[in-house]
Design a protein around this motif. Structure first.
Motif, PDB file in Angstrom:
ATOM      1  N   GLU A 182      37.005  41.207  50.509  1.00 19.16           N
ATOM      2  CA  GLU A 182      37.393  39.788  50.512  1.00 19.16           C
ATOM      3  C   GLU A 182      36.375  38.942  51.270  1.00 19.16           C
ATOM      4  O   GLU A 182      36.077  37.817  50.863  1.00 19.16           O
ATOM      5  N   LEU A 183      35.854  39.454  52.367  1.00 17.24           N
ATOM      6  CA  LEU A 183      34.841  38.731  53.132  1.00 17.24           C
ATOM      7  C   LEU A 183      33.599  38.515  52.283  1.00 17.24           C
ATOM      8  O   LEU A 183      33.045  37.414  52.230  1.00 17.24           O
ATOM      9  N   ASN A 184      33.177  39.546  51.577  1.00 12.02           N
ATOM     10  CA  ASN A 184      32.016  39.420  50.710  1.00 12.02           C
ATOM     11  C   ASN A 184      32.265  38.395  49.592  1.00 12.02           C
ATOM     12  O   ASN A 184      31.378  37.609  49.255  1.00 12.02           O
ATOM     13  N   ASP A 185      33.473  38.374  49.044  1.00  8.28           N
ATOM     14  CA  ASP A 185      33.819  37.370  48.024  1.00  8.28           C
ATOM     15  C   ASP A 185      33.700  35.952  48.583  1.00  8.28           C
ATOM     16  O   ASP A 185      33.185  35.052  47.914  1.00  8.28           O
ATOM     17  N   MET A 186      34.176  35.743  49.820  1.00 10.40           N
ATOM     18  CA  MET A 186      34.088  34.400  50.411  1.00 10.40           C
ATOM     19  C   MET A 186      32.643  34.016  50.695  1.00 10.40           C
ATOM     20  O   MET A 186      32.270  32.848  50.549  1.00 10.40           O
ATOM     21  N   ILE A 187      31.813  34.975  51.080  1.00 12.70           N
ATOM     22  CA  ILE A 187      30.387  34.691  51.292  1.00 12.70           C
ATOM     23  C   ILE A 187      29.763  34.236  49.976  1.00 12.70           C
ATOM     24  O   ILE A 187      28.983  33.276  49.938  1.00 12.70           O
ATOM     25  N   ARG A 188      30.127  34.880  48.890  1.00 19.70           N
ATOM     26  CA  ARG A 188      29.614  34.488  47.564  1.00 19.70           C
ATOM     27  C   ARG A 188      30.105  33.078  47.198  1.00 19.70           C
ATOM     28  O   ARG A 188      29.350  32.292  46.625  1.00 19.70           O
ATOM     29  N   LEU A 189      31.349  32.761  47.512  1.00 18.07           N
ATOM     30  CA  LEU A 189      31.876  31.416  47.235  1.00 18.07           C
ATOM     31  C   LEU A 189      31.120  30.354  48.020  1.00 18.07           C
ATOM     32  O   LEU A 189      30.803  29.288  47.486  1.00 18.07           O
TER      33      LEU A 189
END
Length: 162
Positions: free
Chosen positions: A27-34
């Motif tokens: 989830e953290l990686n997804d938010m970094i991508r966002l």
């Protein structure tokens, strides 16, 4: 006339600000991508790189997450800084992100407050943050949080090592 028993108030959502854990990496990686997409930047970050940099033998960054009832809704990443000429430790608030639909409810402020606490406990005398020149919403937010604007002077250079 209404008495108190006739009034319904929405219960505010439960919010927890905590250090990132290995289970948070996807989830953290997804938010970094966002966040990268929001700024029009590419994102090559992977959960494996985050695991190395957060939990590896030489932790490089500190990450805080804001967790709501339905999962992670924000994060902050801190990176150590040092002013050698003054012998002062600092922290850079490298990333601050709150998901769409959750902004404007104080989550970013809670993340910044916790980042300040972590920096103080690490013996830091300052917390810095950068915002893009035209990102006036971020400028207002950081100034509201008592950050003082400082002009950028000089050039920064980069040399690839690999």
């Amino acid at each position: 006339m209404l008495d108190d028993s006739d009034i319904s108030l929405l219960r505010p959502p439960v919010l927890t600000i905590r250090s990132a854990q290995p289970r948070d990496l996807p989830e953290l990686n997804d938010m970094i991508r966002l966040l990268a997409a929001h700024h029009g930047d590419p994102s090559g970050s992977t959960p494996e790189q985050l695991e190395r940099d957060l939990f590896g033998p030489l932790p490089w960054i500190t990450a805080l997450v804001a967790e709501g009832e339905d999962g992670l809704i924000g994060y902050a990443i801190l990176v150590p800084l040092y002013k050698a000429q003054e012998g002062q430790r600092g922290m850079d608030l490298h990333h601050l992100f709150v998901r769409d639909g959750h902004r404007g409810h104080g989550i970013g402020q809670h993340l910044v407050d916790r980042a300040r606490d972590i920096a103080r406990k690490a013996g830091c005398s300052y917390l810095s943050v950068g915002a893009a020149t035209g990102n006036f919403q971020a400028h207002r937010f950081y100034e509201h949080m008592d950050f003082k604007p400082r002009p950028v002077t000089g050039m920064r250079y980069l040399q690839a090592l690999a």
